[in-house]
Design an enzyme around this catalytic site. Structure first.
Site, PDB file in Angstrom:
ATOM      1  CD  GLU A 320      -2.531  -1.098   2.691  1.00 11.86           C
ATOM      2  OE1 GLU A 320      -2.757  -0.126   3.195  1.00 11.86           O
ATOM      3  OE2 GLU A 320      -3.294  -2.424   2.794  1.00 11.86           O
ATOM      4  N   GLY A 321       2.055   1.094  -0.343  1.00 12.06           N
ATOM      5  CA  GLY A 321       2.860   2.264  -0.479  1.00 12.06           C
ATOM      6  C   GLY A 321       3.705   2.571   0.972  1.00 12.06           C
TER       7      GLY A 321
END
Length: 368
Positions: A320-321
């Site tokens: 998710e970064g």
């Protein structure tokens, strides 16, 4: 659409500006080499921005492409198939790691639904309005996308990159929110690097047991058989064994390089898309940083092929970064140091001149 056309559109960061940044670094009071990779990052940012001294990173943004992958039906993921929308909801509600960090760092997060497998009414309109299709196909037995859908997804990513560049975003933290995405990413990287399924197959961000890993290896192996005949065309490759979110991410990376907008990559999914983009435009990786080591063997293969050295290795596998966002303060620190450290004080006092011998005055000899 031919992704090879990007090769003519993408230029490298300004080498002359980079040399000027290196020369400026030599003049700083802090000795060269004492700041380690921060020196290199500052010079890279100067070249990307075309500015000496480097400008601060004031308007970063997290961009996340979301999608579900049909291959997750084979129980190759630590999450149920079709559940990526729940992860998206956690990000929107501020309950995910990337949301917590982004809130703490005051960095906005943008989510784009490229191929979630859920009722669009479960999520806000601004998230779902770009959806290419509902879920991507099972890459072990069928194409992830049609040719038309693959082009639509790439164009979606390009449009998002243009919107970010036009709005003044000066650096993007790129990630994905997917279920089954690491399987598709492993297939892409194995195909592009010419390796076997077992070499690139990891256990995903959520972690899987040995039996699930074996199923994942088999899925990647079968996807590879379908990928190899279309290796000469990146768009066909994304349609065969990619997915809507991966195709959109690839388009985003390519257009970001066209727009000279730096990007920090997160994990194996963004690395796989970057590798596809590199195959289309060999200069494109000069605009990207590898934020972190995710622990996925396929990511290491891809980064090695692109000569990208990760900034962090903290064992963060949540996706998710998150890992890339953790690297953002390091990049901002490099910019601040390069811009604000003083130069060496110049020696203002000139050495005393030696006294010249007394000249003869007309009509009077010089006394010896």
């Amino acid at each position: 659409m031919n992704l090879d056309d990007f090769s003519d559109l993408i230029e490298r960061p300004d080498s002359g500006i980079r040399r000027a940044a290196e020369e400026r670094r030599e003049r700083l009071a802090v000795p060269p080499g004492t700041l380690g990779r921060l020196d290199e990052l500052g010079e890279w940012l100067s070249a990307a921005q075309g500015s000496v001294p480097v400008r601060p990173i004031d308007r970063p943004r997290v961009v996340l492409f979301a999608g579900d992958h049909g291959v997750a039906e084979l129980d190759v993921s630590g999450r149920p198939a079709g559940s990526a929308h729940e992860l998206v909801r956690d990000v929107l509600d501020g309950a995910s790691p990337v949301a917590v960090l982004a809130r703490r760092m005051n960095v906005p997060v943008r989510l784009i639904d490229a191929g979630l497998d859920c009722d669009p009414q479960l999520l806000p309109e601004e998230v779902v309005r770009h959806r290419v299709r509902r879920g991507s196909g099972r890459i072990d037995i069928e194409d992830a996308l049609t040719a038309e859908e693959a082009e639509q997804a790439v164009r979606l990513g390009m449009a998002v990159a243009d919107e970010e560049a036009d709005s003044g975003t000066d650096l993007v933290v790129l990630g994905d929110v997917s279920v089954g995405g690491t399987t598709a990413a492993a297939a892409l990287i194995a195909a592009l690097c010419g390796t076997d399924a077992s070499v690139v197959t990891g256990r995903g961000g959520a972690g899987i047991d040995d039996l699930a890993w074996m199923r994942k290896c088999a899925a990647v192996r079968d996807a590879l058989r379908r990928a190899r005949p279309v290796l000469g065309d990146q768009l066909e490759l994304l349609a065969a064994v990619g997915g809507a979110d991966l195709a959109a991410t690839t388009g985003f990376l390519l257009q970001s390089a066209v727009r000279r907008m730096p990007v920090i990559l997160d994990g194996v999914v963004s690395a796989a898309c970057a590798l596809v983009a590199q195959r289309a435009a060999f200069r494109a990786p000069d605009w990207w940083l590898a934020g972190q080591v995710s622990g996925e063997p396929a990511q290491s293969k891809a980064l090695d092929r692109m000569a990208l050295n990760p900034l962090l290795d903290h064992g963060v596998t949540v996706g998710e970064g998150t890992g890339a966002l953790l690297a953002l303060p390091l990049v901002q620190a490099a910019a601040a140091l390069a811009a604000e450290l003083p130069e060496k004080a110049e020696e203002l006092e000139e050495p005393e001149k030696a006294e010249e011998p007394e000249k003869a005055v007309e009509g009077k000899p010089v006394e010896g």
